[in-house]
Design an enzyme around this catalytic site. Structure first.
Site, PDB file in Angstrom:
ATOM      1  CG  ASP A 296      -7.757  -3.088   3.189  1.00 11.49           C
ATOM      2  OD1 ASP A 296      -8.321  -2.742   4.536  1.00 11.49           O
ATOM      3  OD2 ASP A 296      -7.726  -2.261   2.237  1.00 11.49           O
TER       4      ASP A 296
ATOM      5  CE  LYS B 135       0.333 -17.178   2.285  1.00  8.24           C
ATOM      6  NZ  LYS B 135      -0.286 -18.768   3.199  1.00  8.24           N
TER       7      LYS B 135
ATOM      8  CE1 TYR C 115      -3.258  -2.575   0.333  1.00 10.38           C
ATOM      9  CE2 TYR C 115      -4.385  -1.179   1.677  1.00 10.38           C
ATOM     10  CZ  TYR C 115      -4.364  -2.337   0.741  1.00 10.38           C
ATOM     11  OH  TYR C 115      -5.305  -3.245   1.016  1.00 10.38           O
TER      12      TYR C 115
ATOM     13  CG  ASP D 164      -3.200 -19.358   3.997  1.00 10.05           C
ATOM     14  OD1 ASP D 164      -2.045 -18.673   5.774  1.00 10.05           O
ATOM     15  OD2 ASP D 164      -2.366 -20.042   3.520  1.00 10.05           O
TER      16      ASP D 164
END
Ligand code: NAP
Length: 408
Positions: free
Chosen positions: A298, A223, A156, A274
């Site tokens: 987000d 992640k 971002y 995840d």
């Protein structure tokens, strides 16, 4: 302390960055665009009434309007005047409604600009359930989490180039020439920067928040199994920070004896992003504070908001070392502008966060409890009424007044 045209005193920061809040602080508000004025008109009386009720007139916010968005363009020709930014810095604390992001003008979102210019690096979103609100899950009452999303780094950060652009082509050549990396032909390219400083200041805020409120854990969501030097580094730096700065008050989950956490210590957990999306659906009661990079945060905060009834009730804050801006997390919902219809819950709950941030917990609690009672009696705005049996649908300002009436 210096007096202002607003009639109150300024909040100040000491050398360690701690806030000194006078009993009559000047606080800036931005009404926002679209339905912003509707929800602000409903929110402000709720905040003022709670403060009056909690402190009997010995504390009072002196509100000062700051211009941003369409109103600012009309009055100054600029959507985010420098004066607004300077005044937020001066106030230290501000609250805002949603702002329109013009499509196709090439202008960046005003919200993103505000966060960047004021270095509001932590986006904080508490997610909890109000009994009576329709939810897509069987046990929404088990969800009680606060997401700390890093606000300034990650994909971002805005470092990206369009497919076919000179910059994308140059970068592709550079990667090939220097690192023997081949990108797909005409690939658009984005860069994901994540730094030790950016990660550690976010995790520091998350741990301090958990400690101040006696919350049981902080979970680092990343992640890192795939993106080792960004997301994986976030995990590593997060644990490093906990060890270096909070050694006596935190414990890593992997160091727990028989899974039990020692009294008074915050457990630092880590989860792959995840898997975390499954965990918050299946075992939400195991998670409290979550610290995570920008993109994960987000997605996760919106998914969690959906578990407890949607964005109409999801508050938020953007907090840096020198200023904090509390805001409704939804957009301007322009089709309802001026109709006194939209749910002001998100902005009212952002105001609750603001009171908590000021250290005015009594007033914050009054509003939370009154909102619980109001919703518990089925008094809700259209968005919740359309999903509830036997709801008494009210407009935006009436919902605010009902909360005030339920403050006893
Ligand atoms: P939106 O304004 O959030 O509205 C989308 C839909 O969400 C609304 O039509 C409404 O659904 C529901 N909704 C939103 N707020 C609600 C509330 N308080 N109570 C009840 N329902 C609510 O999203 P958008 O239409 O994509 O965005 C409009 C503008 O807002 C854009 O310019 C966008 O850039 C901007 N925006 C600003 C912020 C911000 O300032 N922080 C954040 C996001 C978007 P129903 O029609 O089903 O009733």
């Amino acid at each position: 302390m210096e007096q202002t045209g607003w009639g109150g005193e300024w909040i100040t920061l000491d050398a360690q960055g701690a806030m000194n809040v006078p009993p009559n602080p000047n606080i800036g508000f931005i009404e926002g665009d679209g339905t912003g004025p509707d929800i602000w008109a409903a929110t402000r009386p709720v905040l003022d009434a709670a403060i009056l009720k909690a402190y009997g007139g010995s504390r009072k916010i002196h509100w000062g309007e700051l211009l941003a968005g369409e109103k600012a363009v009309e009055e100054t020709g600029h959507p985010l005047p420098m004066k607004t930014i300077d005044m937020i810095r001066k106030c230290v604390v501000a609250i805002k409604g949603p702002l329109t992001t013009p499509v196709g003008t090439g202008m960046r979102s005003l919200n993103v600009t505000l966060r960047r210019v004021l270095d509001l690096y932590a986006c904080i979103r508490p997610v909890r359930y109000f009994p009576g609100i329709p939810s897509p899950v069987r046990h929404p009452e088990r969800v009680d989490m606060v997401v700390f999303r890093e606000n300034t780094e990650d994909v971002y950060a805005g470092i990206e180039w369009e497919s076919g652009s000179l910059e994308a082509e140059k970068l592709a050549h550079f990667l090939y020439d220097n690192f023997n990396v081949t990108l797909p032909e005409r690939a658009g390219v984005g860069i994901k920067p994540m730094s030790p400083t950016g990660t550690k200041r976010l995790v520091r805020q998350a741990i301090a928040y958990a400690l101040q409120r006696g919350l049981p854990s902080v979970t680092l969501v990343h992640k890192g199994n795939i993106m080792k030097y960004t997301e994986g580094a976030f995990r590593k730096w997060g644990f490093e920070l906990a060890r270096d700065e909070f050694a006596d008050r935190t414990v890593a989950e992997s160091d727990l004896q028989e899974g039990k956490s020692p009294e008074g210590k915050v457990v630092i957990k880590e989860r792959i992003a995840d898997s975390m999306f499954q965990q918050v659906l299946l075992r939400p009661e195991e998670y409290s504070v979550i610290a995570t990079p920008n993109l994960n945060g987000d997605y996760l905060s919106d998914a969690l908001a959906a578990q407890v009834g949607g964005l109409g009730m999801a508050p938020g804050a953007n907090v840096g070392d020198e200023a904090a801006v509390f805001e409704a997390t939804h957009g301007t919902a322009p089709k309802y502008a001026g109709l006194d219809k939209i749910n002001p819950g998100s902005l009212i709950l952002s105001g609750v966060m603001m009171l908590d941030h000021l250290g005015w917990a009594e007033a914050a609690t009054l509003i939370q409890q009154a909102m619980e009672r109001t919703i518990g009696e089925g008094i809700v705005t259209y968005d919740l009424a359309r999903q509830m049996q036997g709801a008494k649908e009210v407009g935006c300002s009436r919902f605010g007044r009902a909360i005030i009436e339920h403050m006893d």
